[in-house]
Motif scaffolding. Structure first.
Motif, PDB file in Angstrom:
ATOM      1  N   ALA A 153       0.825  -1.207   0.000  1.00 46.20           N
ATOM      2  CA  ALA A 153       0.000   0.000   0.000  1.00 46.20           C
ATOM      3  C   ALA A 153       0.858   1.255   0.000  1.00 46.20           C
ATOM      4  O   ALA A 153       0.555   2.229  -0.705  1.00 46.20           O
ATOM      5  CB  ALA A 153      -0.938  -0.007   1.209  1.00 46.20           C
ATOM      6  N   LYS A 154       1.926   1.250   0.773  1.00 47.16           N
ATOM      7  CA  LYS A 154       2.814   2.416   0.798  1.00 47.16           C
ATOM      8  C   LYS A 154       3.501   2.601  -0.552  1.00 47.16           C
ATOM      9  O   LYS A 154       3.701   3.729  -1.012  1.00 47.16           O
ATOM     10  CB  LYS A 154       3.842   2.253   1.915  1.00 47.16           C
ATOM     11  N   ALA A 157       1.083   4.151  -2.929  1.00 45.61           N
ATOM     12  CA  ALA A 157       0.874   5.565  -2.598  1.00 45.61           C
ATOM     13  C   ALA A 157       1.946   6.451  -3.216  1.00 45.61           C
ATOM     14  O   ALA A 157       1.720   7.660  -3.427  1.00 45.61           O
ATOM     15  CB  ALA A 157       0.851   5.746  -1.085  1.00 45.61           C
ATOM     16  N   VAL A 162      -1.124   9.582  -7.851  1.00 42.82           N
ATOM     17  CA  VAL A 162      -1.962   9.108  -6.755  1.00 42.82           C
ATOM     18  C   VAL A 162      -2.118  10.238  -5.732  1.00 42.82           C
ATOM     19  O   VAL A 162      -1.132  10.786  -5.241  1.00 42.82           O
ATOM     20  CB  VAL A 162      -1.361   7.849  -6.084  1.00 42.82           C
ATOM     21  N   LEU A 164      -4.568  10.070  -2.859  1.00 41.04           N
ATOM     22  CA  LEU A 164      -4.771   9.457  -1.550  1.00 41.04           C
ATOM     23  C   LEU A 164      -4.883   7.950  -1.716  1.00 41.04           C
ATOM     24  O   LEU A 164      -5.306   7.458  -2.765  1.00 41.04           O
ATOM     25  CB  LEU A 164      -6.057   9.982  -0.894  1.00 41.04           C
ATOM     26  N   THR A 165      -4.509   7.217  -0.679  1.00 34.59           N
ATOM     27  CA  THR A 165      -4.705   5.771  -0.657  1.00 34.59           C
ATOM     28  C   THR A 165      -5.150   5.355   0.734  1.00 34.59           C
ATOM     29  O   THR A 165      -4.921   6.065   1.717  1.00 34.59           O
ATOM     30  CB  THR A 165      -3.412   5.009  -1.002  1.00 34.59           C
ATOM     31  N   TYR A 166      -5.810   4.210   0.779  1.00 39.69           N
ATOM     32  CA  TYR A 166      -6.042   3.571   2.086  1.00 39.69           C
ATOM     33  C   TYR A 166      -6.012   2.068   1.898  1.00 39.69           C
ATOM     34  O   TYR A 166      -6.553   1.543   0.924  1.00 39.69           O
ATOM     35  CB  TYR A 166      -7.358   4.030   2.718  1.00 39.69           C
ATOM     36  N   THR A 190      -7.264   3.318   7.222  1.00 43.22           N
ATOM     37  CA  THR A 190      -6.506   4.488   7.665  1.00 43.22           C
ATOM     38  C   THR A 190      -7.414   5.718   7.630  1.00 43.22           C
ATOM     39  O   THR A 190      -8.504   5.671   7.048  1.00 43.22           O
ATOM     40  CB  THR A 190      -5.291   4.714   6.751  1.00 43.22           C
ATOM     41  N   ALA A 192      -7.443   8.204   5.799  1.00 44.59           N
ATOM     42  CA  ALA A 192      -7.772   8.668   4.441  1.00 44.59           C
ATOM     43  C   ALA A 192      -9.095   8.095   3.962  1.00 44.59           C
ATOM     44  O   ALA A 192      -9.720   8.632   3.036  1.00 44.59           O
ATOM     45  CB  ALA A 192      -6.656   8.289   3.479  1.00 44.59           C
ATOM     46  N   ALA A 290      -6.815   3.484  -4.334  1.00 51.49           N
ATOM     47  CA  ALA A 290      -5.975   4.620  -4.707  1.00 51.49           C
ATOM     48  C   ALA A 290      -6.824   5.612  -5.493  1.00 51.49           C
ATOM     49  O   ALA A 290      -7.505   5.229  -6.442  1.00 51.49           O
ATOM     50  CB  ALA A 290      -4.786   4.154  -5.548  1.00 51.49           C
ATOM     51  N   GLU A 291      -6.785   6.870  -5.066  1.00 56.91           N
ATOM     52  CA  GLU A 291      -7.562   7.910  -5.743  1.00 56.91           C
ATOM     53  C   GLU A 291      -6.660   8.665  -6.707  1.00 56.91           C
ATOM     54  O   GLU A 291      -5.621   9.206  -6.307  1.00 56.91           O
ATOM     55  CB  GLU A 291      -8.175   8.878  -4.730  1.00 56.91           C
TER      56      GLU A 291
END
Length: 416
Positions: A153-154, A157, A162, A164-166, A190, A192, A290-291
């Motif tokens: 995930a990191k 990100a 990208v 925002l992610t969670y 998270t 976010a 992921a946005e």
């Protein structure tokens, strides 16, 4: 005879057939016939056409005669009152048609709004990454699962574009308060998540980054869970047990509604580190989101995420992905297009119903004309014009349609 003379002076041609000389004496012109042959043709001296006088001019028709319209309307009302059952059935066709149009359009618009609200809760420009393969040997969801981690995930990100992610870890848990308990879905995420999924709490607050890193035992409840455990009481600030671990309630999630596969409000949200280490006991994620910065960057983001995860999972070129990428924006467009199509079909169906109601009134009026041939003939014999007869039936049909339409509007609004 006086009325017939008046009509003649106004331009109406009148022909009488009689054997009575005293009746014939009222005419301006007398033609005598014997054995089928004309034996005499005379004009009386008092006739305006005698001695070469010009024929009488027809009286000019009024552009708009309110009294005549009132008379036509009264005749139409009397005709409808004389056939109450038939008039009611005629109005029923229009009533059902109008009510159907309004109700169907309202249902379509309501469904459109409901889907838009649900899609808004999914987030905009969102790419979802699920921890299972899209297909294995041609079978959808063939059972191959990847091991998505917080490190994955990191890494996602850090992809350019990208915003925002969670990450998300989830599982079913038992939640208890007092003598009430429920089994619900727990999602570890998270902070976010609040912005990406439009999950600003209806009451209370979302947890912070510090609480997530500190593995704080705080929880936000969906409104179905609130109803099952607390009823009408305010849960914020109270304590619940999740799989025998005490958590403090800090917020109530916004209402999302039910979908075809479940209740989106039957869930709870906790910090992801707390969920993975203190409740679920796992180091792997169920999914991540992921946005993208804009719709135009979604495709490059998906390509970069696929390459990144294949590299991190050490997948050779001949192996399929062990994860699934899904473009939520494409799903939104598909659902909206489907809803618009369904709404159009509903409107067409209702319009057909309305058309059938109109044809029904046309048929009823056609029958009415055939039944009232004597009345129409009598009216024309005493001077009614074709337009006057037509006006009466048009007013009758207009009255039936207007009455049925008004009742249909009221019914349609009520149903909606």
């Amino acid at each position: 005879l006086g009325l017939i003379k008046t009509l003649n002076r106004e331009g109406i041609t009148v022909i009488m057939v009689t054997h009575e000389p005293d009746i014939a004496a009222h005419a301006r012109r007398i033609i005598r016939i014997k054995d089928g042959l004309v034996v005499a043709d005379e004009r009386l001296d008092e006739s305006p056409t005698a001695k070469g006088a010009p024929p009488p001019a027809a009286a000019p028709a009024a552009a708009f005669d309110l009294a005549a319209v009132g008379e036509y309307g009264a005749s139409a009302m009397r005709a409808m009152a004389a056939n109450k059952a038939r008039s009611a059935l005629s109005m029923l066709g229009i009533l059902i048609g109008v009510a159907s149009v309004i109700a169907m359009l309202a249902i379509g618009a309501g469904a459109q709004k409901a889907i838009e609200a649900r899609l808004a809760s999914l987030g905009s420009n969102l790419v979802m990454i699920f921890a299972h393969a899209p297909h294995t040997h041609g079978v959808m969801g063939g059972g191959v699962y990847s091991r998505l981690t917080l490190a994955d995930a990191k890494a996602v990100a850090g992809i350019p574009g990208v915003v925002l992610t969670y990450p998300e870890a989830e599982g079913n848990v038992q939640i208890v308060h007092g003598d009430q308990n429920a089994v619900t879905e727990m999602q570890g995420v998270t902070p976010a998540y609040e912005e990406i999924r439009s999950a600003k709490p209806y009451y209370g607050r979302f947890f912070t980054e510090a609480e997530d890193q500190a593995e704080a035992r705080v929880v936000l409840l969906g409104q179905t869970v609130v109803g099952e455990l607390f009823g009408d009481d305010n849960p914020v600030g109270q304590t619940v047990e999740i799989n025998h671990t005490a958590f403090k309630v800090i917020g109530i999630l916004p209402l999302k509604g039910s979908s075809g596969y479940g209740d989106q409000d039957d869930m709870i949200v906790v910090p992801i580190d707390t969920a993975m280490k203190k409740v679920l006991g796992t180091t792997y994620l169920h999914e991540m989101a992921a946005e993208a910065a804009s719709p135009a960057t979604i495709a490059p983001l998906m390509q970069a995420a696929r390459a990144l995860l294949r590299r991190r999972h050490r997948l050779p070129a001949y192996k399929d992905d062990d994860f699934t990428l899904r473009d939520m924006a494409e799903m939104q467009a598909t659902l909206q297009g489907t809803t618009q199509t369904v709404s159009l079909l509903l409107a067409i169906t209702a319009a057909i119903s309305l058309f059938v109601g109109g044809v029904g009134i046309m048929n009823i009026l056609l029958v009415s004309v055939n039944e009232r041939t004597r009345e129409i003939g009598l009216r024309k014999a005493v001077g009614a014009s074709r337009g006057a007869v037509m006006a009466q039936f048009l007013i009758e049909s207009l009255s039936l349609s207007a009455a049925g339409g008004l009742l249909g509007v009221l019914l349609g609004v009520g149903v909606s």
